[in-house]
Design a protein around this motif. Structure first.
Motif, PDB file in Angstrom:
ATOM      1  N   MET A   1     -15.170  32.662  33.121  1.00 28.30           N
ATOM      2  CA  MET A   1     -14.224  32.891  34.213  1.00 28.30           C
ATOM      3  C   MET A   1     -13.587  34.264  34.063  1.00 28.30           C
ATOM      4  N   GLN A   2     -13.552  35.040  35.181  1.00 25.85           N
ATOM      5  CA  GLN A   2     -12.915  36.338  35.126  1.00 25.85           C
ATOM      6  C   GLN A   2     -11.410  36.191  34.921  1.00 25.85           C
ATOM      7  N   LYS A   3     -10.822  37.219  34.330  1.00 29.43           N
ATOM      8  CA  LYS A   3      -9.404  37.146  34.007  1.00 29.43           C
ATOM      9  C   LYS A   3      -8.560  36.969  35.272  1.00 29.43           C
ATOM     10  N   SER A   4      -8.910  37.679  36.347  1.00 29.67           N
ATOM     11  CA  SER A   4      -8.142  37.569  37.586  1.00 29.67           C
ATOM     12  C   SER A   4      -8.159  36.142  38.118  1.00 29.67           C
ATOM     13  N   GLN A   5      -9.315  35.483  38.048  1.00 35.52           N
ATOM     14  CA  GLN A   5      -9.417  34.097  38.492  1.00 35.52           C
ATOM     15  C   GLN A   5      -8.587  33.185  37.606  1.00 35.52           C
ATOM     16  N   LEU A   7      -5.889  33.970  35.917  1.00 40.08           N
ATOM     17  CA  LEU A   7      -4.467  34.163  36.171  1.00 40.08           C
ATOM     18  C   LEU A   7      -4.031  33.433  37.448  1.00 40.08           C
ATOM     19  N   ILE A   8      -4.889  33.449  38.464  1.00 38.81           N
ATOM     20  CA  ILE A   8      -4.562  32.742  39.706  1.00 38.81           C
ATOM     21  C   ILE A   8      -4.498  31.242  39.456  1.00 38.81           C
ATOM     22  N   GLN A   9      -5.475  30.706  38.724  1.00 42.34           N
ATOM     23  CA  GLN A   9      -5.474  29.268  38.422  1.00 42.34           C
ATOM     24  C   GLN A   9      -4.275  28.896  37.551  1.00 42.34           C
ATOM     25  N   MET A  10      -3.925  29.791  36.634  1.00 40.07           N
ATOM     26  CA  MET A  10      -2.770  29.525  35.778  1.00 40.07           C
ATOM     27  C   MET A  10      -1.485  29.521  36.598  1.00 40.07           C
ATOM     28  N   MET A  11      -1.390  30.440  37.564  1.00 42.43           N
ATOM     29  CA  MET A  11      -0.226  30.482  38.440  1.00 42.43           C
ATOM     30  C   MET A  11      -0.098  29.183  39.225  1.00 42.43           C
ATOM     31  N   MET A  12      -1.220  28.674  39.745  1.00 45.55           N
ATOM     32  CA  MET A  12      -1.203  27.430  40.505  1.00 45.55           C
ATOM     33  C   MET A  12      -0.790  26.250  39.634  1.00 45.55           C
ATOM     34  N   LEU A  13      -1.288  26.227  38.382  1.00 44.35           N
ATOM     35  CA  LEU A  13      -0.943  25.139  37.468  1.00 44.35           C
ATOM     36  C   LEU A  13       0.537  25.193  37.099  1.00 44.35           C
ATOM     37  N   ILE A  14       1.053  26.398  36.879  1.00 40.23           N
ATOM     38  CA  ILE A  14       2.459  26.575  36.532  1.00 40.23           C
ATOM     39  C   ILE A  14       3.354  26.108  37.684  1.00 40.23           C
ATOM     40  N   ASN A  15       2.948  26.459  38.918  1.00 39.41           N
ATOM     41  CA  ASN A  15       3.715  26.016  40.084  1.00 39.41           C
ATOM     42  C   ASN A  15       3.804  24.500  40.153  1.00 39.41           C
ATOM     43  N   ALA A  16       2.707  23.821  39.766  1.00 39.71           N
ATOM     44  CA  ALA A  16       2.670  22.360  39.830  1.00 39.71           C
ATOM     45  C   ALA A  16       3.484  21.722  38.710  1.00 39.71           C
ATOM     46  N   VAL A  36      -2.978  32.844  25.835  1.00 35.10           N
ATOM     47  CA  VAL A  36      -2.104  32.271  26.856  1.00 35.10           C
ATOM     48  C   VAL A  36      -0.771  33.012  26.891  1.00 35.10           C
ATOM     49  N   THR A  37      -0.237  33.345  25.723  1.00 40.65           N
ATOM     50  CA  THR A  37       1.027  34.076  25.669  1.00 40.65           C
ATOM     51  C   THR A  37       0.903  35.428  26.361  1.00 40.65           C
ATOM     52  N   ARG A  38      -0.227  36.112  26.142  1.00 38.06           N
ATOM     53  CA  ARG A  38      -0.450  37.400  26.810  1.00 38.06           C
ATOM     54  C   ARG A  38      -0.557  37.213  28.321  1.00 38.06           C
ATOM     55  N   ASP A  39      -1.253  36.152  28.739  1.00 41.80           N
ATOM     56  CA  ASP A  39      -1.380  35.895  30.174  1.00 41.80           C
ATOM     57  C   ASP A  39      -0.026  35.616  30.817  1.00 41.80           C
ATOM     58  N   LEU A  40       0.822  34.850  30.127  1.00 41.53           N
ATOM     59  CA  LEU A  40       2.150  34.562  30.655  1.00 41.53           C
ATOM     60  C   LEU A  40       2.987  35.835  30.785  1.00 41.53           C
ATOM     61  N   GLN A  41       2.837  36.725  29.807  1.00 45.36           N
ATOM     62  CA  GLN A  41       3.549  37.991  29.867  1.00 45.36           C
ATOM     63  C   GLN A  41       3.088  38.814  31.075  1.00 45.36           C
ATOM     64  N   GLU A  42       1.782  38.780  31.321  1.00 42.07           N
ATOM     65  CA  GLU A  42       1.226  39.523  32.451  1.00 42.07           C
ATOM     66  C   GLU A  42       1.679  38.919  33.775  1.00 42.07           C
ATOM     67  N   LEU A  43       1.700  37.600  33.858  1.00 40.75           N
ATOM     68  CA  LEU A  43       2.173  36.944  35.077  1.00 40.75           C
ATOM     69  C   LEU A  43       3.649  37.264  35.336  1.00 40.75           C
ATOM     70  N   SER A  44       4.420  37.310  34.263  1.00 40.07           N
ATOM     71  CA  SER A  44       5.829  37.640  34.391  1.00 40.07           C
ATOM     72  C   SER A  44       6.009  39.051  34.944  1.00 40.07           C
ATOM     73  N   GLU A  45       5.189  39.986  34.463  1.00 39.61           N
ATOM     74  CA  GLU A  45       5.259  41.367  34.945  1.00 39.61           C
ATOM     75  C   GLU A  45       4.834  41.478  36.399  1.00 39.61           C
ATOM     76  N   PRO A  70      -2.192  34.062  45.750  1.00 38.63           N
ATOM     77  CA  PRO A  70      -2.678  34.848  46.892  1.00 38.63           C
ATOM     78  C   PRO A  70      -3.426  33.979  47.891  1.00 38.63           C
ATOM     79  N   ILE A  71      -3.181  34.254  49.181  1.00 41.13           N
ATOM     80  CA  ILE A  71      -3.834  33.531  50.261  1.00 41.13           C
ATOM     81  C   ILE A  71      -4.527  34.541  51.160  1.00 41.13           C
ATOM     82  N   ALA A  72      -5.781  34.302  51.472  1.00 37.57           N
ATOM     83  CA  ALA A  72      -6.537  35.224  52.320  1.00 37.57           C
ATOM     84  C   ALA A  72      -6.381  34.839  53.784  1.00 37.57           C
ATOM     85  N   PHE A  73      -6.072  35.838  54.634  1.00 40.87           N
ATOM     86  CA  PHE A  73      -5.946  35.615  56.067  1.00 40.87           C
ATOM     87  C   PHE A  73      -6.962  36.464  56.818  1.00 40.87           C
ATOM     88  N   THR A  74      -7.465  35.929  57.925  1.00 42.35           N
ATOM     89  CA  THR A  74      -8.271  36.743  58.817  1.00 42.35           C
ATOM     90  C   THR A  74      -7.331  37.647  59.605  1.00 42.35           C
TER      91      THR A  74
END
Length: 313
Positions: A1-5, A7-16, A36-45, A70-74
């Protein structure tokens, strides 16, 4: 899994989750706690509002204002949302004004240049007009928050008896003809009432009042059977022009009985305390509407006519 993906999945899990530990996220994603700690730091930034909780049983928590992934719109969806959000500015007050302005600013900032030009051309050319009636946005926010969080509210309300405190459990909140309305269960009257938001002088959540599930089962599509203890039958005679003016009206439209010549009558039940509001609505139609009942509304209109005449003597 790419890092960007990730981080998005982690953001969704954190929201839940709202509250979590680094080990829980590490187990969920199959990562080391260090990663995980590094990812959380990056999400915080990036603006995700996470903060650490110290001590035994600590971990991380999410502040109340969570960020959505992030949500994609036409392009057509982006234009539709922008115009819909902009149209809210014509209301005197909204319970989410700051959020609307902020969201539209962010939305517009990241649009492609050619889409921005299209939206700029639509400004002041496409609108949903609404009478501008000023009222307290803070009270509207409290009423909306009460619906969202299943809470009761204590208000100071202007009625015919003067300003008095009421404890209510809101069913919902809606705007019509520039006014905001809140159907709610009133604990003092032990019945459902319809409250005009512009008559609410103050409002605050009251956690000491037990929440009633039977009230919560009501919605704007499933309204209470009664919204006032004292009601009156309100009838108006309409010319053809009057029928055309009122056929789309929220209160009178469905009650119009139309005659072959295009004229008609409309009868509705109203709360006695709102008599002046409906009489003024008929007054706005001029000679195209004549109130036939109740007597109180007729007398109210006669006084307005006399007052108007005195200005032109």
């Amino acid at each position: 899994m790419q890092k960007s993906q990730r981080l998005i999945q982690m953001m969704m899990l954190i929201n839940a989750k709202k509250a979590f530990t680094v080990q829980e996220l590490a187990d969920e994603f199959g990562l080391s706690t260090r990663t995980v700690t590094r990812d959380l730091q990056e999400l915080s930034e990036l603006g995700v509002p996470v903060y650490s909780v110290q001590g035994r049983g600590g971990g991380y928590r999410l502040l109340q204002e969570r960020l959505l992934p992030p949500i994609a719109f036409t392009e057509s969806e982006a234009v539709a949302l922008f115009i819909a959000g902009q149209s809210l500015q014509y209301l005197g007050s909204v319970p989410f004004e700051e959020g609307t302005v902020s969201a539209l600013h962010k939305f517009y900032h990241y649009l492609p240049a050619d889409t921005k030009k299209q939206i700029d051309r639509l400004k002041d050319r496409v609108a949903v007009w609404s009478p501008h009636r000023k009222m307290s946005p803070d009270c509207l926010k409290v009423l909306m928050q009460a619906v969202m969080t299943r809470s009761a509210v204590t208000i100071e309300y202007d009625s015919r008896r003067g300003t008095e405190p009421r404890d209510i459990q809101p069913v919902g909140l809606y705007s019509s003809n520039g006014y905001w309305y809140c159907p709610a269960y009133c604990l003092q009257r032990e019945e459902y009432r319809l409250f005009r938001a512009d008559r609410i002088r103050s409002a605050g959540l009251n956690p000491s009042i037990p929440f009633r599930d039977e009230v919560d089962r009501r919605t704007l599509r499933n309204p209470p059977d009664n919204t006032g203890a004292e009601t009156l039958s309100f009838t108006i005679e309409l010319t053809p022009n009057g029928v055309r003016s009122l056929r789309s009206d929220q209160w009178f439209g469905k009650s119009i009985n139309r005659r072959e010549d295009g004229s008609g009558t409309a009868t509705i039940r109203i709360a006695a305390e709102n008599l002046a509001f409906y009489a003024d609505l008929a007054w706005g139609l001029g000679a195209d509407a004549r109130i036939t009942e109740p007597t109180e509304a007729i007398e109210y209109t006669k006084r307005k006519i006399d007052a108007m005449k005195s200005l032109y003597v």
